[in-house]
Design a protein around this motif. Structure first.
Motif, PDB file in Angstrom:
ATOM      1  N   LEU A 135      -1.136   1.395  -7.802  1.00 59.04           N
ATOM      2  CA  LEU A 135      -0.724   0.977  -9.140  1.00 59.04           C
ATOM      3  C   LEU A 135       0.075   2.070  -9.813  1.00 59.04           C
ATOM      4  O   LEU A 135      -0.330   3.239  -9.802  1.00 59.04           O
ATOM      5  CB  LEU A 135      -1.978   0.700  -9.988  1.00 59.04           C
ATOM      6  N   ALA A 136       1.202   1.717 -10.415  1.00 53.41           N
ATOM      7  CA  ALA A 136       2.005   2.684 -11.166  1.00 53.41           C
ATOM      8  C   ALA A 136       1.556   2.642 -12.624  1.00 53.41           C
ATOM      9  O   ALA A 136       1.530   1.579 -13.241  1.00 53.41           O
ATOM     10  CB  ALA A 136       3.483   2.331 -11.056  1.00 53.41           C
ATOM     11  N   LEU A 137       1.173   3.778 -13.147  1.00 54.00           N
ATOM     12  CA  LEU A 137       0.721   3.828 -14.538  1.00 54.00           C
ATOM     13  C   LEU A 137       1.907   3.863 -15.491  1.00 54.00           C
ATOM     14  O   LEU A 137       3.015   4.255 -15.119  1.00 54.00           O
ATOM     15  CB  LEU A 137      -0.168   5.061 -14.750  1.00 54.00           C
ATOM     16  N   ARG A 185       8.422  10.971 -13.679  1.00 48.77           N
ATOM     17  CA  ARG A 185       8.436   9.737 -14.461  1.00 48.77           C
ATOM     18  C   ARG A 185       7.128   8.962 -14.436  1.00 48.77           C
ATOM     19  O   ARG A 185       6.830   8.242 -15.376  1.00 48.77           O
ATOM     20  CB  ARG A 185       9.549   8.803 -13.950  1.00 48.77           C
ATOM     21  N   ALA A 186       6.402   9.050 -13.352  1.00 46.79           N
ATOM     22  CA  ALA A 186       5.228   8.181 -13.259  1.00 46.79           C
ATOM     23  C   ALA A 186       4.158   8.753 -12.343  1.00 46.79           C
ATOM     24  O   ALA A 186       4.447   9.499 -11.408  1.00 46.79           O
ATOM     25  CB  ALA A 186       5.634   6.795 -12.764  1.00 46.79           C
ATOM     26  N   VAL A 187       2.913   8.375 -12.696  1.00 48.64           N
ATOM     27  CA  VAL A 187       1.779   8.686 -11.837  1.00 48.64           C
ATOM     28  C   VAL A 187       1.339   7.381 -11.183  1.00 48.64           C
ATOM     29  O   VAL A 187       1.272   6.343 -11.849  1.00 48.64           O
ATOM     30  CB  VAL A 187       0.629   9.298 -12.670  1.00 48.64           C
ATOM     31  N   ALA A 188       1.071   7.429  -9.877  1.00 54.26           N
ATOM     32  CA  ALA A 188       0.543   6.255  -9.183  1.00 54.26           C
ATOM     33  C   ALA A 188      -0.886   6.548  -8.743  1.00 54.26           C
ATOM     34  O   ALA A 188      -1.226   7.689  -8.425  1.00 54.26           O
ATOM     35  CB  ALA A 188       1.410   5.916  -7.973  1.00 54.26           C
ATOM     36  N   VAL A 189      -1.714   5.495  -8.797  1.00 52.21           N
ATOM     37  CA  VAL A 189      -3.104   5.651  -8.370  1.00 52.21           C
ATOM     38  C   VAL A 189      -3.449   4.531  -7.389  1.00 52.21           C
ATOM     39  O   VAL A 189      -2.800   3.490  -7.365  1.00 52.21           O
ATOM     40  CB  VAL A 189      -4.077   5.595  -9.573  1.00 52.21           C
ATOM     41  N   ARG A 190      -4.498   4.780  -6.614  1.00 54.84           N
ATOM     42  CA  ARG A 190      -4.996   3.739  -5.726  1.00 54.84           C
ATOM     43  C   ARG A 190      -6.461   3.494  -6.051  1.00 54.84           C
ATOM     44  O   ARG A 190      -7.238   4.451  -6.185  1.00 54.84           O
ATOM     45  CB  ARG A 190      -4.846   4.174  -4.262  1.00 54.84           C
ATOM     46  N   ALA A 191      -6.816   2.215  -6.205  1.00 53.61           N
ATOM     47  CA  ALA A 191      -8.214   1.874  -6.466  1.00 53.61           C
ATOM     48  C   ALA A 191      -9.012   2.090  -5.199  1.00 53.61           C
ATOM     49  O   ALA A 191      -8.638   1.588  -4.132  1.00 53.61           O
ATOM     50  CB  ALA A 191      -8.314   0.429  -6.938  1.00 53.61           C
ATOM     51  N   GLU A 192     -10.103   2.864  -5.283  1.00 55.70           N
ATOM     52  CA  GLU A 192     -10.845   3.212  -4.069  1.00 55.70           C
ATOM     53  C   GLU A 192     -12.152   2.466  -3.939  1.00 55.70           C
ATOM     54  O   GLU A 192     -12.440   1.912  -2.897  1.00 55.70           O
ATOM     55  CB  GLU A 192     -11.105   4.716  -4.067  1.00 55.70           C
TER      56      GLU A 192
END
Lengths: 249, 249
Positions: free
Chosen positions: B16-18, B58-65
């Motif tokens: 997901l891109a925040l 520009r952006a932080v991306a995260v992954r749901a774990e």
């Protein structure tokens, strides 16, 4: 009608010179003039109707005309709060005045990182809130002390509602309602609110071991210190304090 | 651990891109880096542990774990408040989030002198407070409507705790406790807080005549709107809401 806390004795016919701040407020901000009326209280002589007798550039003078309400004193309730951020401490003092606390005691704990505050500024906030809320006294704001000093000098007979955010304490309403607390009406109480980081494990052990302490929980969500203080004051007033008229069921 | 409300669906493995604000907060303010963990919720899929997978300018991306807590929903409680000064409305929204209101409905009354507010700004405050307080949803903030419109569209079955500052209503705890209200657990409720100048006499008559309204008093002192809102939310949660675990005495 404007209500002012003034330190002078209030008695019929006495003429009183107000301090520069109140004089400026009445003359310049509120544009009152000679002959206008307001209410005054000093925490000792009840509430009086007073009339403006002189307005100069430097001072407003008033004369006490007639008593309006006799002096009464609210429940003997201390609010003890850990030093938190300035804005939140100011909110807490304002709300403690509205919610009828008699004193606000500031404490430092292992997880507070401030040890001083402007007690004179907090007192000014308490006075303004007392004026607006209609009470006849002003809560006293005490200089910060360490938690262990506060406990070391605990007044015999004062019960302590310990708002314990760690989660396993019983719900606050249970700690405040009959039969466990029904006989406590009129007794001195204190409410303790910790810093944003909570009490340390050793502080919690100490507090829970105090024979006069009642640990309680403030629900399932994390509350900021000002919210916790307002919530606990409210529940105390609604159950043991002056929100229920005497003799009501 | 940092907790963020993010609008995306949360499911294992999704990347997901925040948004720019949250990205800046994580990367620049909190100085998190790839591999760091945080918690996320969206009001639908519970709370998830998520890990940062990319940090660019520009952006932080995260992954749901992994899921941490299943989605739960708090009591169906609306807070209805008259538009007061901006700072006080903001405090009220923050506290409504901490105290578990599901919605904040803004109303204009005869004695409110504002009819608009920045709902987007209030929503941002609600989100931040929801993140900090640990809840799994964000209270909805609704656009201001006139009091008569609100009453005209009242949802059948929702009870109304009418905080009536005029002084002759019964104490709030009486309006909230068994036997009168004991069966109401789980039912939809609303709390109504008036403007600083109070409701007009005709508004009070209308409100008191509503069959679903319970007029109550909040003690002997005059409370500011924010204090009244926090006090009423607290007492509702402590008696009918989620401050007492189900099955507790």
């Amino acid at each position: 009608m404007i209500r002012l806390f003034i330190p002078h004795d209030l008695a019929a016919g006495g003429e009183l010179a107000l301090d520069p701040g109140q004089s400026r407020y009445l003359a310049t901000v509120m544009r009152l003039a000679v002959g206008d009326e307001l209410l005054a209280f000093n925490g000792r002589d009840g509430e009086w109707r007073v009339r403006i007798t002189a307005v100069t550039r430097r001072a407003v003078a008033v004369r006490a005309e007639a008593p309006v309400r006799p002096q009464t004193v609210g429940p003997d309730l201390d609010l003890i709060v850990a030093l938190v951020k300035r804005g939140r401490v100011e909110t807490i003092v304002e709300k403690a005045a509205e919610l009828g606390a008699r004193r606000v005691r500031l404490v430092t704990t292992e997880r507070t990182n401030a040890d001083r505050t402007r007690v004179d500024r907090l007192t000014a906030i308490a006075i303004e809130a007392a004026e607006q809320t209609g009470r006849l006294d002003v809560p006293e704001i005490l200089d910060p002390v360490k938690l262990e000093v506060l406990i070391g000098g605990w007044e015999p007979g004062r019960q302590l509602l310990f708002c314990d955010e760690a989660g396993d304490a019983p719900p606050i309403l249970q700690g405040l309602t009959p039969p466990s607390r029904g006989e406590g009406e009129g007794e001195p109480w204190a409410i303790l609110i910790g810093p944003e980081g909570g009490f340390s494990p050793s502080e919690r052990r100490t507090l829970r071991a105090l024979p006069y302490a009642i640990p309680v929980s403030l629900g399932p969500r994390i509350l900021r210190a000002d919210t916790a203080a307002i919530a606990a004051l409210t529940l105390w007033q609604a159950t043991l304090g002056d929100w229920t008229p005497k003799g009501a069921p």
